[in-house]
Design an enzyme around this catalytic site. Sequence first.
Site, PDB file in Angstrom:
ATOM      1  N   GLU A 138       0.866  -1.178   0.000  1.00  0.00           N
ATOM      2  CA  GLU A 138       0.000   0.000   0.000  1.00  0.00           C
ATOM      3  C   GLU A 138       0.907   1.233   0.000  1.00  0.00           C
ATOM      4  O   GLU A 138       1.732   1.397   0.910  1.00  0.00           O
ATOM      5  CB  GLU A 138      -0.906   0.009   1.240  1.00  0.00           C
ATOM      6  CG  GLU A 138      -1.946  -1.101   1.226  1.00  0.00           C
ATOM      7  CD  GLU A 138      -2.823  -1.137   2.477  1.00  0.00           C
ATOM      8  OE1 GLU A 138      -3.904  -1.705   2.421  1.00  0.00           O
ATOM      9  OE2 GLU A 138      -2.401  -0.602   3.536  1.00  0.00           O
ATOM     10  N   ASN A 146      -6.488  -3.287   6.241  1.00  0.00           N
ATOM     11  CA  ASN A 146      -6.866  -3.424   7.649  1.00  0.00           C
ATOM     12  C   ASN A 146      -8.220  -2.800   7.942  1.00  0.00           C
ATOM     13  O   ASN A 146      -8.849  -3.111   8.942  1.00  0.00           O
ATOM     14  CB  ASN A 146      -5.794  -2.822   8.564  1.00  0.00           C
ATOM     15  CG  ASN A 146      -4.654  -3.804   8.764  1.00  0.00           C
ATOM     16  OD1 ASN A 146      -4.831  -5.007   8.605  1.00  0.00           O
ATOM     17  ND2 ASN A 146      -3.477  -3.289   9.077  1.00  0.00           N
TER      18      ASN A 146
END
Length: 523
Positions: free
Chosen positions: A158, A196
Amino acid sequence: MNEVLSWTTAPVLVIGAGIMGAGIAQVAAQAGHPVFLFDLREGASSKAKQQLEMTLSGLVAKGRLSEEAAKQTVGRITAIASLEEAGSALLAVEAIVENLEAKRTLLRQLEELLPSHAILATNTSSISVTAIANGLRHPERVVGMHFFNPVPLMKLVEVVHGLQTQQQVAETIFELAKGWGKVPVHAKSTPGFIVNRIARPFYAEALAILQEQGAQPHEIDACLVAAGFRMGPCALMDLIGHDTNFAVTQSVYAANFFDKRFVPSIVQKELVDGGLLGRKAGRGFYTYGPDGAAVPPLSAVETRPVVVSRDVVVHGSGLQADWLANAVVAATGGNVTRAPSSVTVGLVAGDFELVMTDGRCAWEISSAHPERHVAVFDRFNPRLVEHGRPLPLAYTAATAEGAENARSWLAALGFHPVFMKDSPGLVVARTIAMLANEAADAVTHGVCDEFGADSAMKLGVNYPAGPFEWVRQWNGDLLSSCAGIAQVLDCLDAYYRGERYRVSPWIRERAAGAQPPLRKDAR
Ligand code: NAI
């Protein structure tokens, strides 16, 4: 592009030689960079280098890596005892302790030591990149480079943009990550970034089902594995460690100003408080011995042959309805009449109705047809059906005869029926609707785009499909798929009340027929 090319052999400084730092050093060195590896703990970086040497020798012995490549990789890494030795580095990736002040202090130090055009990347998994950059003279060169564990194997990175991150800096890291064999995805610095955040409902819905005694851990796991997930949520929480998983949930919850959407579970807190942290503690949802987990088998199902006294009507249209019609013919040899205009998918045989969940409970459906015995089964993927696949099934207490029919019918169709509490969306539909909804909200909030969310969830946590792929598959076309997902969420909301199941504007708009063009770059 020239500028990017010049980065491909730039010296890289990795700070923190723990699990993540050692892996980052390895992939950077394998990509051809000279790498400096530093750790505050004396000897830790040399030890990490030795460890890597052993790992690579193992790969050479198995024929998976050439001796030359292993030698070159190790040779490119220099374990350093002081940061001053890395003054030529053009990229620093920090993988130190997950603490804002420690990271800020380190980056301030690096600002003094490294060239003014060096990029300062952080591998933080939960701290705001904007906050880490705050107070630096050049916050625009700070960017998140969030790898996944184990770094050499997990493809996703990411690339996290803080509020002040310069676009060119993020693009350079994006290209560099590609050169390291990774699949980078742009993300905005918001709590949990992409993976997440979007993954929270995978755990949270399982924990909610457990809390209300809806099903057992091994039943939830078996049904989600049958739906294509590599591991069920209970086994996965045991693997991650309940302390770690609970901490991430708490951090996402707090960082969202206690949005009820992300509320942690007392079921998990009890496990943490009791030290039942999962695999590493020998016990979590399951008990672990030298041979792995002791997972109870699904209960055996006693069935009777389905009696087809008259024609069976298969309701609904689309993949599942078609599959069902074929399966009924194969199972009974009887006639099937189709009722494709019905909005629900299922079958009616005499006074018995078996419905694929659309969010309504069996008792709600049966109140509309009091003359029928009604049972509800979970969503299934016709492409994955093979004999004996577990599939959740619910019925109302008032229709115990319907339950026997349901069990026999589901078994005749080739599933292993798993009885659970009659609740909206059962296990699979509820979980997938919530994952899609969270992804839709992430896109609404500009955290990532649809493609980024799909790649991130498939590569970061090995989901069998991306959340937007699920959206598109739900009912065939986008409008009815979004309407179907919104209905499951609305049923959950009506049942439980509270903010948790509110429908994302992304889903709501499309369910109403509005189809804004896909945004390729949502940052
Ligand atoms: P770790 O505990 O294995 O390694 C951290 C290392 O940093 C230790 O060797 C420690 O001695 C060193 N260290 C601590 N403070 C330091 C400082 N000021 N200067 C230099 N070295 C220092 O931790 P891990 O798991 O490698 O995590 C590191 C970072 O990566 C954290 O920010 C974490 O949130 C993030 N992360 C961790 C993942 C995981 O699965 N473990 C996944 C993705 C990100």
